[in-house]
Design an enzyme around this catalytic site. Structure first.
Site, PDB file in Angstrom:
ATOM      1  N   GLY A  18       0.807  -1.210   0.000  1.00 37.89           N
ATOM      2  CA  GLY A  18       0.000   0.000   0.000  1.00 37.89           C
ATOM      3  C   GLY A  18       0.840   1.259   0.000  1.00 37.89           C
ATOM      4  O   GLY A  18       1.289   1.733  -1.043  1.00 37.89           O
ATOM      5  N   CYS A  19       1.062   1.811   1.189  1.00 41.09           N
ATOM      6  CA  CYS A  19       1.729   3.108   1.297  1.00 41.09           C
ATOM      7  C   CYS A  19       3.196   3.061   0.902  1.00 41.09           C
ATOM      8  O   CYS A  19       3.725   4.032   0.360  1.00 41.09           O
ATOM      9  CB  CYS A  19       1.567   3.653   2.713  1.00 41.09           C
ATOM     10  SG  CYS A  19      -0.169   3.976   3.146  1.00 41.09           S
ATOM     11  N   VAL A  20       3.875   1.937   1.150  1.00 43.18           N
ATOM     12  CA  VAL A  20       5.273   1.823   0.723  1.00 43.18           C
ATOM     13  C   VAL A  20       5.355   1.832  -0.802  1.00 43.18           C
ATOM     14  O   VAL A  20       6.100   2.615  -1.394  1.00 43.18           O
ATOM     15  CB  VAL A  20       5.928   0.555   1.302  1.00 43.18           C
ATOM     16  CG1 VAL A  20       7.296   0.309   0.651  1.00 43.18           C
ATOM     17  CG2 VAL A  20       6.075   0.674   2.808  1.00 43.18           C
TER      18      VAL A  20
END
Length: 214
Positions: free
Chosen positions: A157-159
């Site tokens: 996701g955010c990575v």
């Protein structure tokens, strides 16, 4: 052995390499450590977004990277969710679209091991990428950064979203595999495989520390 080896069909990586995918990224002249969303809401299963034990298991590697970056005096950014933004514009994923859930998740503190120092940039964000709707690019430009060492959660996701944007902005990107974590081992491996092929280099913490400098 790479983390994705058990998932990638035999011969696929070789075929992609023959077509020019993959390759290694070396650090440039100025590195920044980017710690993505390692708050209690992504470690503890008391939160719906929690990744559980895998987050706790990866925490020592994340702390090791942060301690080394502190010793070097290189820029450090620790991201977290913005509760007010998430309430009004929605969270990073469908799960956090509910305002009450978004506020609870994004108000969670950092674990004691990662308590930010006064000289570290704590960057609040509403969406997956640390670049989307934030001053991160300005911060990196101001500090002359050309290389990002990325760790944290979630890998898929955010990575990943941050890595793709970082590569799009022209930064060299190094992702510390053993300092990243996800709820799904498959998603963790598959996204790191894709990052290695197209957006940066996936390394272990020891190699990331070497590339950060001494």
């Amino acid at each position: 052995m790479a983390v994705w080896d058990e998932f990638v069909p035999a011969g696929e990586l070789e075929r992609l390499r023959e077509r020019g995918f993959g390759g290694e990224v070396e650090a440039g002249s100025r590195v920044c450590l980017l710690v993505i969303d390692v708050t209690l809401s992504f470690i503890s299963t008391d939160y719906p977004t929690g990744c559980g034990q895998v987050g706790r298991d990866r925490l020592p590697a994340i702390v090791k990277l942060l301690d080394h970056a502190r010793e070097l005096g290189v820029p450090r950014v620790l991201t977290c969710g913005s509760a007010p933004d998430a309430v009004f514009v929605g969270g990073a994923v469908k799960l956090s679209s509910d305002p009450a859930t978004a506020r609870r998740v994004h108000e969670a503190p950092f674990p004691p091991e990662l308590t930010p120092r006064d000289d570290e940039y704590v960057l609040s964000k509403a969406k997956a990428s640390a670049f989307f709707g934030t001053p991160l690019l300005t911060y990196l430009t101001r500090h002359g950064v050309d290389t990002l060492v990325v760790c944290g959660t979630t890998t898929s996701g955010c990575v990943r979203a941050t890595v793709v944007d970082a590569a799009s902005y022209g930064f060299r990107v190094l992702v510390a595999e053993d300092a990243c974590f996800d709820r799904s081992p498959f998603a963790h491996a598959a996204n790191l495989f894709d990052i290695q092929l197209k957006y940066g280099s996936v390394v272990d913490t020891g190699r990331a520390i070497e590339l950060m400098g001494t």
